[in-house]
Scaffold this motif. Structure first.
Motif, PDB file in Angstrom:
ATOM      1  N   ASN A 213      54.117  98.880  39.155  1.00 52.87           N
ATOM      2  CA  ASN A 213      52.798  98.354  39.534  1.00 52.87           C
ATOM      3  C   ASN A 213      51.785  99.501  39.455  1.00 52.87           C
ATOM      4  OD1 ASN A 213      50.661  98.086  41.876  1.00 52.87           O
ATOM      5  ND2 ASN A 213      51.239  96.007  41.278  1.00 52.87           N
ATOM      6  N   HIS A 214      50.708  99.250  38.737  1.00 55.30           N
ATOM      7  CA  HIS A 214      49.704 100.281  38.449  1.00 55.30           C
ATOM      8  C   HIS A 214      49.045 100.845  39.712  1.00 55.30           C
ATOM      9  CE1 HIS A 214      46.408 101.980  35.980  1.00 55.30           C
ATOM     10  NE2 HIS A 214      45.646 101.630  37.002  1.00 55.30           N
ATOM     11  N   CYS A 215      48.719  99.986  40.665  1.00 52.99           N
ATOM     12  CA  CYS A 215      48.040 100.434  41.902  1.00 52.99           C
ATOM     13  C   CYS A 215      48.988 101.292  42.738  1.00 52.99           C
ATOM     14  CB  CYS A 215      47.563  99.243  42.729  1.00 52.99           C
ATOM     15  SG  CYS A 215      46.699  98.005  41.767  1.00 52.99           S
TER      16      CYS A 215
ATOM     17  N   ALA B 143      51.321 103.060  41.569  1.00 57.66           N
ATOM     18  CA  ALA B 143      51.478 104.339  40.858  1.00 57.66           C
ATOM     19  C   ALA B 143      50.363 105.321  41.222  1.00 57.66           C
ATOM     20  CB  ALA B 143      51.501 104.101  39.352  1.00 57.66           C
ATOM     21  N   HIS B 144      49.113 104.820  41.374  1.00 56.27           N
ATOM     22  CA  HIS B 144      48.017 105.704  41.808  1.00 56.27           C
ATOM     23  C   HIS B 144      48.370 106.324  43.157  1.00 56.27           C
ATOM     24  CE1 HIS B 144      44.724 105.380  38.944  1.00 56.27           C
ATOM     25  NE2 HIS B 144      44.928 104.074  38.832  1.00 56.27           N
ATOM     26  N   LEU B 145      48.932 105.498  44.046  1.00 58.18           N
ATOM     27  CA  LEU B 145      49.259 106.002  45.381  1.00 58.18           C
ATOM     28  C   LEU B 145      50.425 106.979  45.325  1.00 58.18           C
ATOM     29  CD1 LEU B 145      49.135 104.072  48.650  1.00 58.18           C
ATOM     30  CD2 LEU B 145      50.978 105.667  48.256  1.00 58.18           C
TER      31      LEU B 145
ATOM     32  N   VAL C 126      42.353 109.453  37.052  1.00 57.94           N
ATOM     33  CA  VAL C 126      42.107 108.393  36.059  1.00 57.94           C
ATOM     34  C   VAL C 126      43.457 107.812  35.638  1.00 57.94           C
ATOM     35  CG1 VAL C 126      39.977 109.454  35.199  1.00 57.94           C
ATOM     36  CG2 VAL C 126      42.154 110.026  34.109  1.00 57.94           C
ATOM     37  N   ASP C 127      43.418 106.706  34.905  1.00 56.92           N
ATOM     38  CA  ASP C 127      44.655 106.080  34.452  1.00 56.92           C
ATOM     39  C   ASP C 127      45.434 107.072  33.597  1.00 56.92           C
ATOM     40  OD1 ASP C 127      43.932 103.852  35.787  1.00 56.92           O
ATOM     41  OD2 ASP C 127      43.404 102.666  34.021  1.00 56.92           O
ATOM     42  N   ASN C 128      46.736 107.190  33.887  1.00 55.72           N
ATOM     43  CA  ASN C 128      47.548 108.163  33.149  1.00 55.72           C
ATOM     44  C   ASN C 128      49.013 107.751  33.140  1.00 55.72           C
ATOM     45  OD1 ASN C 128      49.114 109.894  35.391  1.00 55.72           O
ATOM     46  ND2 ASN C 128      47.114 109.284  36.197  1.00 55.72           N
TER      47      ASN C 128
ATOM     48  N   LEU D 196      42.723 105.458  49.238  1.00 59.29           N
ATOM     49  CA  LEU D 196      41.437 104.879  48.817  1.00 59.29           C
ATOM     50  C   LEU D 196      41.444 104.903  47.298  1.00 59.29           C
ATOM     51  CD1 LEU D 196      38.569 103.804  49.190  1.00 59.29           C
ATOM     52  CD2 LEU D 196      37.785 106.168  49.446  1.00 59.29           C
ATOM     53  N   TYR D 197      41.556 103.711  46.721  1.00 56.36           N
ATOM     54  CA  TYR D 197      41.749 103.563  45.274  1.00 56.36           C
ATOM     55  C   TYR D 197      40.442 103.011  44.693  1.00 56.36           C
ATOM     56  CZ  TYR D 197      43.673 101.079  41.128  1.00 56.36           C
ATOM     57  OH  TYR D 197      43.913 100.576  39.881  1.00 56.36           O
ATOM     58  N   ALA D 198      39.722 103.881  43.983  1.00 56.70           N
ATOM     59  CA  ALA D 198      38.391 103.518  43.485  1.00 56.70           C
ATOM     60  C   ALA D 198      38.350 103.762  41.989  1.00 56.70           C
ATOM     61  CB  ALA D 198      37.335 104.373  44.191  1.00 56.70           C
TER      62      ALA D 198
HETATM   63 FE   FE2 Z   1      43.926 102.723  37.389  1.00 49.16          FE
END
Ligand code: FE2
Ligand code: ATP
Length: 336
Positions: free
Chosen positions: A107-109, A111-113, A285-287, A128-130
């Motif tokens: 899950n992309h979100c 992964a940011h976390l 950023v997306d990676n 905080l995902y912006a």
């Molecule tokens: Fe993203």
């Protein structure tokens, strides 16, 4: 163990390889930039499909990794634009089959976390995902990551991109707004839209465009929108920290590259005795590296899927995914 990750939820096609110590062993990224206006999903997907072979080549030659020694191939399963997600998933499936490696959806979100959590060394932070498409406050509870608050309309990055485009920027507009805002002197009044734990940006966009029509210059306008939008994000992040009693906050998403947002969040956190961590811009950023890292965590706790069951899920919600690697043996897992 090393894992290769494929990211393709929206504008960005990215491949990364990480090891067990969260070292980014290799990374290659290319962004689709629409000639005019917003993203065209099919065009972006074609861009990704064309670029992926070269990006995969690049990470393999940078790292010198034997692909058949990779622990797994991870890919963004959702949320995102269907055609873009499918372009990435197709490449991931093909690599998994060619090299005989397991396939792990991510899950992309989440992964940011997870990349921010790993780099920060924090145990249980609020995120905080912006980003362009998403604006959420996320935290872990009972086996899953939960969305505690989010945008009710557009993502904060999309809001900045749309406004900036109307003031003569190219895509992405967020960095232009940041540059203009540094020259701003006056903060004009704009709608401040916080609804409980949620935020909204469309009213702010309409009001900002109206100020522009009235002749407010792009420097003051940028300063005004940054001040309002980031204060809204700080407020909902702070409320989440207060409710959870949490002392750890991480940032993620492209807008988290913004220096003003970082400063404002740090001030708020400092006043509450909360530690803050923001990854370097290449990992905000997306990676592909964050997908690889979350794939590595998931693979350790049974996250592999068969190719036949590796469909993309454009509307996948953060809390639909079991974060098995976070579950302690004593913990009750909720059906969410
Ligand atoms: Fe993203
Ligand atoms: P997601 O799928 O997570 O929604 P995305 O496709 O929006 O991701 P990201 O790379 O996470 O991609 O974020 C891109 C957004 O970040 C764009 O809207 C861009 O304007 C914004 N952005 C990038 N740098 C800055 C900056 N310095 N200040 C403000 N916004 C920024």
């Amino acid at each position: 163990m090393r894992v290769l990750g494929i990211e393709s939820t929206a504008h960005t096609a990215s491949v990364g390889i990480v090891d067990e110590g969260t070292q980014v062993v290799a990374a290659a990224t290319d962004m689709y930039k629409p000639v005019q206006g917003g993203i065209h999903p099919r065009e972006a997907a074609n861009h990704h499909a064309e670029l992926f072979p070269e990006l995969v080549e690049r990470v393999l030659s940078q790292s010198g990794v034997d692909p058949e020694s990779l622990g797994a191939i991870a890919f963004s399963q959702g949320p995102g634009l269907g055609p873009c997600l499918r372009a990435g998933a197709t490449v991931a499936r093909m690599l998994a089959l060619t090299w005989g490696r397991p396939l792990v959806p991510v899950n992309h979100c989440v992964a940011h976390l997870e990349i921010a959590r790993a780099l920060s060394g924090f145990e249980d932070p609020v995120l905080l995902y912006a980003s362009g498409g998403n604006t959420q406050v996320v935290a872990y509870a009972h086996g899953r990551y939960r969305v505690l608050g989010e945008t009710l309309d557009i993502g904060v990055g999309n809001f900045l991109d749309k406004l900036a485009l109307g003031m003569g920027s190219t895509f992405p507009g967020g960095p232009w707004i940041e540059k203009w805002a540094r020259e701003g002197k006056t903060v004009h009044d704009l709608p401040y839209s916080v609804h409980g734990m949620d935020v909204s940006f469309s009213g702010l966009l309409t009001a900002a465009k109206a100020l522009q029509t009235k002749g407010v210059g792009k420097e003051d306008l940028s300063l005004s929108v940054e001040s309002h939008a980031y204060a809204m994000l700080c407020e909902v992040a702070e409320r989440a920290l207060a409710h959870l009693g949490s002392k750890e906050l991480v940032l993620g998403g492209g807008v988290a590259c913004n220096q003003r947002l970082r400063r404002m969040v740090e001030e708020m956190a400092h006043a509450r005795g909360v530690r803050v961590f923001a990854p370097p811009p290449s990992l905000c950023v997306d990676n592909g590296a964050m997908i690889a890292w979350t794939g590595l965590l998931s693979d350790r706790s049974g996250g592999r899927v068969e190719v036949a069951r590796s469909e993309v899920l454009p509307r996948q919600r953060t809390d639909q995914v079991e974060a098995r690697w976070r579950v302690r043996t004593t913990e009750h897992v909720s059906e969410g």
